[in-house]
Design an enzyme around this catalytic site. Structure first.
Site, PDB file in Angstrom:
ATOM      1  N   ALA A   1       4.275   4.572  -4.080  1.00 21.24           N
ATOM      2  CA  ALA A   1       4.986   5.840  -4.239  1.00 21.24           C
ATOM      3  C   ALA A   1       4.680   6.778  -2.906  1.00 21.24           C
ATOM      4  O   ALA A   1       3.965   6.629  -2.190  1.00 21.24           O
ATOM      5  CB  ALA A   1       4.724   6.593  -5.443  1.00 21.24           C
TER       6      ALA A   1
ATOM      7  N   ASN B   1       7.289  12.636  -0.619  1.00 19.96           N
ATOM      8  CA  ASN B   1       8.508  13.423  -0.160  1.00 19.96           C
ATOM      9  C   ASN B   1       8.505  14.727  -0.471  1.00 19.96           C
ATOM     10  O   ASN B   1       8.607  14.948  -1.780  1.00 19.96           O
ATOM     11  CB  ASN B   1       9.637  12.856   0.066  1.00 19.96           C
ATOM     12  CG  ASN B   1       9.550  11.211   0.421  1.00 19.96           C
ATOM     13  OD1 ASN B   1       8.853  10.889   1.453  1.00 19.96           O
ATOM     14  ND2 ASN B   1       9.637  10.481  -0.523  1.00 19.96           N
TER      15      ASN B   1
ATOM     16  N   GLU C   1       1.148  12.001  -6.552  1.00 20.23           N
ATOM     17  CA  GLU C   1       2.195  12.401  -5.676  1.00 20.23           C
ATOM     18  C   GLU C   1       2.501  13.673  -5.951  1.00 20.23           C
ATOM     19  O   GLU C   1       2.671  14.493  -4.965  1.00 20.23           O
ATOM     20  CB  GLU C   1       3.376  11.339  -5.801  1.00 20.23           C
ATOM     21  CG  GLU C   1       3.161   9.924  -5.867  1.00 20.23           C
ATOM     22  CD  GLU C   1       2.632   9.653  -4.407  1.00 20.23           C
ATOM     23  OE1 GLU C   1       2.591   9.980  -3.300  1.00 20.23           O
ATOM     24  OE2 GLU C   1       1.891   8.331  -4.620  1.00 20.23           O
TER      25      GLU C   1
ATOM     26  N   HIS D   1      -0.043  15.939  -4.171  1.00 24.84           N
ATOM     27  CA  HIS D   1       0.130  15.995  -2.665  1.00 24.84           C
ATOM     28  C   HIS D   1       1.120  17.275  -2.265  1.00 24.84           C
ATOM     29  O   HIS D   1       1.098  17.807  -1.027  1.00 24.84           O
ATOM     30  CB  HIS D   1       1.042  14.710  -2.123  1.00 24.84           C
ATOM     31  CG  HIS D   1       0.184  13.742  -1.609  1.00 24.84           C
ATOM     32  ND1 HIS D   1      -1.053  13.846  -0.937  1.00 24.84           N
ATOM     33  CD2 HIS D   1      -0.096  12.514  -1.946  1.00 24.84           C
ATOM     34  CE1 HIS D   1      -1.669  12.618  -0.587  1.00 24.84           C
ATOM     35  NE2 HIS D   1      -0.932  11.773  -1.059  1.00 24.84           N
TER      36      HIS D   1
HETATM   37  N1  B3K Z   1       1.331   8.858   1.313  1.00 26.50           N
HETATM   38  C1  B3K Z   1       1.726   7.484   0.583  1.00 26.50           C
HETATM   39  C2  B3K Z   1       1.505   6.233   1.418  1.00 26.50           C
HETATM   40  C3  B3K Z   1       1.985   5.921   2.823  1.00 26.50           C
HETATM   41  C4  B3K Z   1       1.650   4.702   3.272  1.00 26.50           C
HETATM   42  C5  B3K Z   1       2.397   4.421   4.517  1.00 26.50           C
HETATM   43  N2  B3K Z   1       2.082   3.181   5.132  1.00 26.50           N
HETATM   44  C6  B3K Z   1       1.531   7.396  -0.714  1.00 26.50           C
HETATM   45  C7  B3K Z   1       0.319   8.449  -1.159  1.00 26.50           C
HETATM   46  O1  B3K Z   1      -0.639   7.901  -0.884  1.00 26.50           O
HETATM   47  O2  B3K Z   1       0.315   9.189  -1.904  1.00 26.50           O
HETATM   48 ZN    ZN Z   2      -1.741   9.627  -1.444  1.00 29.62          ZN
END
Ligand code: B3K
Ligand code: ZN
Length: 869
Positions: free
Chosen positions: A268, A271, A304, A307
């Site tokens: 996932a 964004n 997510e 984040h």
């Molecule tokens: N930040 C994304 C992972 C992106 C990977 C790019 N190759 C998902 C996560 O760790 O939450």
């Molecule tokens: Zn992450």
């Protein structure tokens, strides 16, 4: 052909960007083959950047349609456009607006980076460097801008149009088109940009933040699957509540959207305000999803969402700091899941996965520090080391400073760095500020690759009632010692020893910050067994020579559930590596007593105690010359022994749990624990008596009222050759012919059958109508499971297993380098295999190397995997 050993980007070469972008106005006209993107970028020279530098904007696979500066077309002589971007030789030394018009073909985008289409839905993936596949940009995380995005599409093709931030306006465009405008007030790096357009159904729920903001949370899925989105939506709401309570973090937009898509390179993506998910981690009903799926959905939704603060509000200065957001956010999602479920059971799961994925990585050619110092392809650094060892570092920090100071340090970190692109140093500085401690020695955890060894020896002086424990640390790479928190205690014949005094131990933790140290316990009235690294207080390998009897005392009497489980694992591991019928008998007896006493009180924990170390873990414990067949045989023999000896117990457990297990399905942890124990019992019965096991599994397949039980029965019968197996597999395949996520489980079960015939089975499954090389979930299910979870067949001495994976890597690399490179990491432990297998692996690696035009992703993994030593 790009290059064999791709050039490295180095941390020491970090320089601030020469220019900044304050605002981005996008106008995106979606079209299956010719999507047009107009980007107005408000640029200015960075006061902290190099003076007089040219302006280089990153770009990848773009068609440039137009470029003007403050409304005036840029003359051809003032710029250069190449495969890696666009350069303005003499950019203005003042703020200016660059208008860039590009065109991309989302349908032809098989890399699934940038803007692409899956099942007719337009979506984006920009981390780490996908935004440059949408427009020319300063595609680096320390360039943060405020985005306004207008999306336009045909109404019939994309009735739903989503962007980052809040919806501003929407309306028709002519007869058959429409548009939507989204504005995200929070400055963000380009990797957090996203749009979605398509036919999607949704479920939604309101949430009011502790600050009083009314938020609408929604989960978008393929129309008709709305009934499968409820659990994910509920997990969103629980995550929002928990982050307010546990970390004081409230949500900051009016909407929070999650969209499930079918083709996605990873799990996932966080964004801003528009998380995009692999549908595997959203869709769940009891008929198609297992307990493990429900737990993963809960954890990844939370990850997510979390984040939003650890990653988005505070982002990374550069990609070397990846663990700053990933390790921290994994720690946060682990804490969330522990609060939602059973904390000890969850901790055991975390450590099992760390040992299965991170320890081998840390011991092989792909080893790297949690904060790497150089990379050729950043997308290859989303590793277990960055994520899971990164989380362990945060956990150790909390152990060292204590819960209250940890929370104060986190508050300080968020306050000091909100809206900024931060570093690991900024993170540690927040904790230094609130505790007054010097964390410079602790910071070595971020720099030192490899798993440390902690060795311990104890000596009991009965006359003085004193127990002395000597602890020593060694690291695979020379250097100063690490700061290792060792949670410990002493266990007597009847339980943990009380009244023991020990200088240097605070709240049950001794901090080993030297190469070696002694810990002296006074008032020790009987010879104790030491219980070290309780709750797995540090990511190290423990060398502690205990007899089986001493370990089994820990299983019976330790107060620390993690070490009780660990004790059983240690005994089992020794029995796999060094089989001995007499010791196996004593082990079975101890397990029997354990089961009689507590299996039904905590079934989830009991299921973990019965789950023997995996074949991979056994291989990882050997110094070299690993023979996967020998490990498989020994492990199977131990399982068979336990299955035979403990069978009456298993039947009693089965009878006791049957009524609760057959009640209506609920995904909660206690119900899942009961199912887990009953299914482990089934599997061990089958190991001891395959005939009876197969019959029982067939009955369970018929009776199962949910996917957890049905899949467990299928997995058991899959390892028992015979007609019953083939019939069961065929029936399952027919029943779920139109359920791609269930077929993935069916692919994986067949790919992990530990028999030579599996290769032919996989070849046949590659032709299955539901299999597609273009969908990463299908590839991971069939080929990934084979390479990661079928050691006897992947590492066949004749090299045929390696060849199968190598062929897939070669085919896939042309279409989707990221997934191909990830698949190739299965070769990471090849040098530790016995000679024939090692030679076969080397030959396959050389075959891949000979392919012209390998991607940077694959070339990077390949060159590191093959590097000497
Ligand atoms: N930040 C994304 C992972 C992106 C990977 C790019 N190759 C998902 C996560 O760790 O939450
Ligand atoms: Zn992450």
């Amino acid at each position: 052909m790009r290059t064999e050993t791709p050039p490295l980007v180095r941390l020491e070469n970090y320089r601030p960007s020469a220019f900044l972008i304050d605002r981005v106005d996008l106008d995106i006209r979606l079209d299956p083959h010719a999507t047009r993107i107009t980007a107005a970028l408000a640029l200015r020279p960075n006061p902290a950047g190099e003076d007089g530098a040219p302006l280089h904007l990153d770009g990848d696979d773009l068609t440039l349609v137009a470029l003007d500066l403050d409304g005036v077309p840029v003359p051809a002589g003032d710029m250069a456009v190449g495969p890696s971007g666009l350069t303005l030789h003499r950019p203005p030394r003042r703020p200016f607006v660059l208008r860039v018009v590009t065109e991309v073909d989302p349908t032809a985008n098989t890399r699934l980076m940038g803007l692409y289409r899956t099942e007719g839905v337009y979506c984006t993936q920009c981390e780490a460097d996908g935004f440059r596949r949408i427009t020319y940009f300063l595609d680096r995380p320390d360039v943060m801008a405020v985005y306004t995005t207008r999306i336009e599409a045909r109404r019939d093709e994309a009735p739903v149009l989503l962007g980052n931030g809040n919806p501003v306006e929407s309306g028709p465009v002519g007869e058959d088109r429409h548009y939507a405008v989204w504005h995200d007030p929070h400055p963000k790096p380009a990797y957090l940009f996203a749009i979605v357009g398509g036919r999607l159904g949704k479920v939604e729920a309101p949430f009011r933040t502790v600050e009083g903001r009314a938020v609408t949370c929604a989960v978008y899925v393929e129309p008709g699957k709305e009934d499968r989105a409820g659990y994910a939506l509920d997990a969103v709401i629980r995550s929002m509540e928990w982050d307010e309570r546990a970390f004081g973090r409230a949500y900051d937009l009016d909407v929070f959207n999650v969209v499930a898509v079918s083709a996605f390179n990873m799990g996932a993506m966080e964004n801003k305000g528009l998380n995009i998910f692999n549908d595997k981690y959203v869709l769940a009903v009891p008929e198609t999803a297992t307990d493990a799926d429900y737990a993963a959905i809960e954890a990844i939704i939370a990850h997510e969402y979390f984040h939003n603060w650890s990653g988005n509000r505070v982002t990374c200065r550069d990609w070397f700091q990846l663990c700053l957001k990933e390790g921290l956010t994994v720690f946060r999602d682990q804490e969330f899941s522990s609060d939602m479920r059973s904390r000890p059971v969850h901790r055991i799961g975390e450590v099992r996965s760390l040992r299965a994925r991170q320890f081998p990585e840390d011991a092989g050619p792909l080893r790297h520090p949690v904060r790497p110092t150089a990379y050729a392809e950043i997308n290859n650094f989303y590793t277990a080391t960055v994520y899971d060892k990164g989380a362990e570092i945060v956990r150790m920090l909390r152990t060292l400073v204590g819960g209250a100071a940890f929370r104060a340090g986190m508050d300080r970190y968020f306050a000091d760095n909100d809206g900024r692109a931060a570093t690991v140093e900024d993170f540690l500085a927040a904790f230094e500020a609130v505790t007054g401690r010097d964390l410079s020695a602790f910071a070595r955890w971020y720099e030192r690759p490899g798993t440390p060894r902690l060795s311990a020896t104890g000596a009991y002086d009965a006359a003085a009632s004193r127990y002395t424990l000597r602890l020593a640390q060694t690291l695979p790479v020379e250097g100063p010692p690490l700061v290792i928190p060792v949670a410990l205690g002493l266990v007597g014949a009847a339980g943990p020893l009380a009244g023991v005094a020990c200088a240097g131990v605070t709240d049950g933790v001794f901090v080993l910050d030297r190469a070696e140290a002694s810990v002296v316990f006074e008032n020790v009235t009987e010879e104790p067994v030491p219980s070290l690294l309780r709750d797995f207080s540090a990511p190290v390998r423990l060398d502690l020579a205990l007899s089986d009897a001493q370990r089994l005392r820990l299983l019976a009497h330790d107060s620390d559930p993690f070490n009780r489980w660990q004790a059983a694992q240690d005994v089992a591991l020794r029995l796999i590596l060094d089989p001995d019928p007499a010791r196996a008998g004593a082990f079975a007896e101890a397990l029997g007593t354990f089961l009689d006493g507590e299996a039904l009180a905590d079934p989830a924990f009991a299921a973990l105690v019965l789950a023997l170390p995996t074949e991979g873990e056994a291989a990882d414990a050997l110094p070299a010359d690993v023979d996967p067949d020998a490990i498989h045989r020994a492990r199977h023999a131990l399982r068979a022994h336990l299955g035979r000896t403990l069978r009456p117990r298993f039947e009693r457990i089965e009878a006791a749990l049957a009524p609760q297990v057959s009640a209506a399905y609920s995904p909660d942890a206690a119900s899942a624990g009961r199912r887990a124990l009953r299914n482990v019992a089934l599997d061990l019965i089958a190991a001891g008596d395959p005939g009876a096991g197969a019959a029982l599994a067939v009955r369970r397949l018929d009776e199962a009222g949910n996917m957890t039980d049905r899949l467990a029965a299928l997995a058991t019968i899959a390892q028992i050759p015979g007609e019953a197996r083939e019939a069961a597999l065929a029936a399952f395949g027919r029943r779920y012919a139109h359920e791609p996520l269930v077929l993935d489980k069916w692919f994986a079960i067949q790919a992990t059958i530990a028999e030579p015939g599996t290769l032919a089975r996989i070849e046949a499954l590659k032709a299955h109508p539901a299999f597609a090389m273009t969908n990463p979930n299908r590839v991971r299910a069939l080929i990934g499971s084979f390479s990661m979870a079928n050691p006897t067949q992947f590492a066949r001495a004749d090299g045929a297993g390696f060849a199968l994976v190598a062929e897939t890597v070669k085919t896939l690399d042309a279409a989707n380098p990221q997934v191909a490179a990830r698949l190739l990491t299965a070769f990471g432990s090849w040098r530790r295999l016995e000679k024939n297998r090692r030679v076969a692996a080397a030959e396959m690696l050389n075959r891949i190397k000979a392919v012209p035009g390998l991607s940077r992703d694959v070339a990077d993994i390949l060159s590191r995997t093959m590097k000497d030593g």
